[in-house]
Design a protein around this motif. Structure first.
Motif, PDB file in Angstrom:
ATOM      1  N   ASP A  49      -0.828   7.425 -11.899  1.00 45.70           N
ATOM      2  CA  ASP A  49      -2.194   7.132 -11.463  1.00 45.70           C
ATOM      3  C   ASP A  49      -2.724   5.886 -12.154  1.00 45.70           C
ATOM      4  OD1 ASP A  49      -2.186   8.168 -13.950  1.00 45.70           O
ATOM      5  OD2 ASP A  49      -3.822   9.609 -13.636  1.00 45.70           O
ATOM      6  N   ALA A  62       0.824  -1.210   0.000  1.00 42.52           N
ATOM      7  CA  ALA A  62       0.000   0.000   0.000  1.00 42.52           C
ATOM      8  C   ALA A  62       0.857   1.259   0.000  1.00 42.52           C
ATOM      9  CB  ALA A  62      -0.921  -0.017   1.217  1.00 42.52           C
ATOM     10  N   HIS A  63       1.964   1.247   0.740  1.00 39.71           N
ATOM     11  CA  HIS A  63       2.829   2.421   0.769  1.00 39.71           C
ATOM     12  C   HIS A  63       3.471   2.682  -0.582  1.00 39.71           C
ATOM     13  CE1 HIS A  63       3.328   1.842   5.405  1.00 39.71           C
ATOM     14  NE2 HIS A  63       2.180   2.420   5.078  1.00 39.71           N
ATOM     15  N   ASP A 121       1.438   6.882  -6.707  1.00 45.32           N
ATOM     16  CA  ASP A 121       0.297   7.722  -7.058  1.00 45.32           C
ATOM     17  C   ASP A 121       0.605   9.200  -6.785  1.00 45.32           C
ATOM     18  OD1 ASP A 121      -2.667   7.835  -7.778  1.00 45.32           O
ATOM     19  OD2 ASP A 121      -2.649   8.869  -5.833  1.00 45.32           O
ATOM     20  N   ALA A 122       1.321   9.470  -5.680  1.00 44.36           N
ATOM     21  CA  ALA A 122       1.668  10.858  -5.370  1.00 44.36           C
ATOM     22  C   ALA A 122       2.673  11.419  -6.364  1.00 44.36           C
ATOM     23  CB  ALA A 122       2.237  10.946  -3.960  1.00 44.36           C
ATOM     24  N   HIS A 179       2.182   1.869  -3.451  1.00 45.45           N
ATOM     25  CA  HIS A 179       1.120   2.386  -4.318  1.00 45.45           C
ATOM     26  C   HIS A 179       0.876   3.866  -4.050  1.00 45.45           C
ATOM     27  CE1 HIS A 179      -3.163   3.495  -4.846  1.00 45.45           C
ATOM     28  NE2 HIS A 179      -3.005   2.907  -6.036  1.00 45.45           N
ATOM     29  N   ASP A 180       0.807   4.253  -2.778  1.00 46.36           N
ATOM     30  CA  ASP A 180       0.560   5.652  -2.446  1.00 46.36           C
ATOM     31  C   ASP A 180       1.701   6.545  -2.921  1.00 46.36           C
ATOM     32  OD1 ASP A 180      -1.721   4.736  -1.257  1.00 46.36           O
ATOM     33  OD2 ASP A 180      -0.928   4.811   0.789  1.00 46.36           O
ATOM     34  N   THR A 224       5.987   7.658   3.211  1.00 43.65           N
ATOM     35  CA  THR A 224       4.559   7.829   3.448  1.00 43.65           C
ATOM     36  C   THR A 224       4.229   8.022   4.927  1.00 43.65           C
ATOM     37  OG1 THR A 224       4.333   5.419   3.491  1.00 43.65           O
ATOM     38  CG2 THR A 224       3.888   6.536   1.403  1.00 43.65           C
TER      39      THR A 224
END
Length: 217
Positions: free
Chosen positions: A36, A24-25, A31-32, A27-28, A85
């Motif tokens: 996307d 998840a980290h 994305d940041a 991915h975040d 993150t």
């Protein structure tokens, strides 16, 4: 027959939790940095696959610089995402070096995966023992044989004397090592090893290779 009771492996549960959080980290972070949609989900998959591939290479082929290098690169990417993150970076306005690293990761991961998949460990070669320095053959000076006063009848020879071995002395360890190389060569090629190949594999002078080949015959 009673079925074994289901047991929860605490280590496995911990590994799943850590992997999900790292996924998840990553991915975040992607994305940041402007990746996307499906691209943001591809980044954690790429990092985790590279990490697993390097670890499997270490487990199957043993420690190597190549596997350790890519294992540490993937581990650094995963740990970096966890730290970034956690509030150490402003993900609403990510720095340029982060965008640069995220954009260049696919090429880096492709290079690492290709090297791990297609670079095979060379055949393990046994250490070649250093060849002993050949001492120069100095023939003893012939000694004069006094002529016998009476010629005695020579007894009949019962068995022919075995010819004395010629050539420089060869250590037994070097002969054993050469015998292993000859057996390996015959197993791979189906033919007996010749003297030139044996000399090249052992790294010994020609006269010493001839003496070793004579003992292997």
């Amino acid at each position: 027959m009673a079925r074994p009771a289901f047991r929860v492996d605490a280590v496995l549960v911990q590994a799943v939790i850590a992997g999900a959080l790292s996924f998840a980290h990553l991915h975040d972070l992607a994305d940041a940095a402007g990746q996307d949609g499906w691209k943001a989900w591809a980044y954690p998959i790429s990092v985790d696959l590279l990490l697993v591939a390097a670890w499997r290479r270490l487990r199957s082929d043993g420690p190597s610089r190549l596997a350790w290098c890519w294992f540490l690169i993937a581990l650094f990417a995963s740990l970096g995402a966890n730290v970034a993150t956690a509030g150490f970076l402003d993900l609403t306005h990510p720095p340029s070096w982060l965008r640069f690293g995220i954009a260049g990761w696919p090429a880096l991961a492709f290079l690492g995966g290709t090297l791990l998949a297609h670079s095979h460990v060379s055949e393990s070669q046994e250490p070649v023992l250093p060849a002993p320095e050949a001492e120069p053959d100095i023939a003893p000076e012939p000694q004069p044989v006094p002529a016998p006063l009476l010629v005695a009848e020579e007894p009949p020879a019962t068995a022919s004397a075995a010819p004395a071995p010629t050539g420089p002395p060869v250590p037994a360890a070097l002969v054993d090592h050469a015998r292993k190389l000859a057996a390996d060569h015959q197993a791979r090629t189906g033919a007996r090893i010749d003297t030139d190949t044996l000399r090249a594999r052992l790294g010994v002078p020609p006269h010493l290779a001839d003496a070793i080949a004579a003992q292997l015959a």
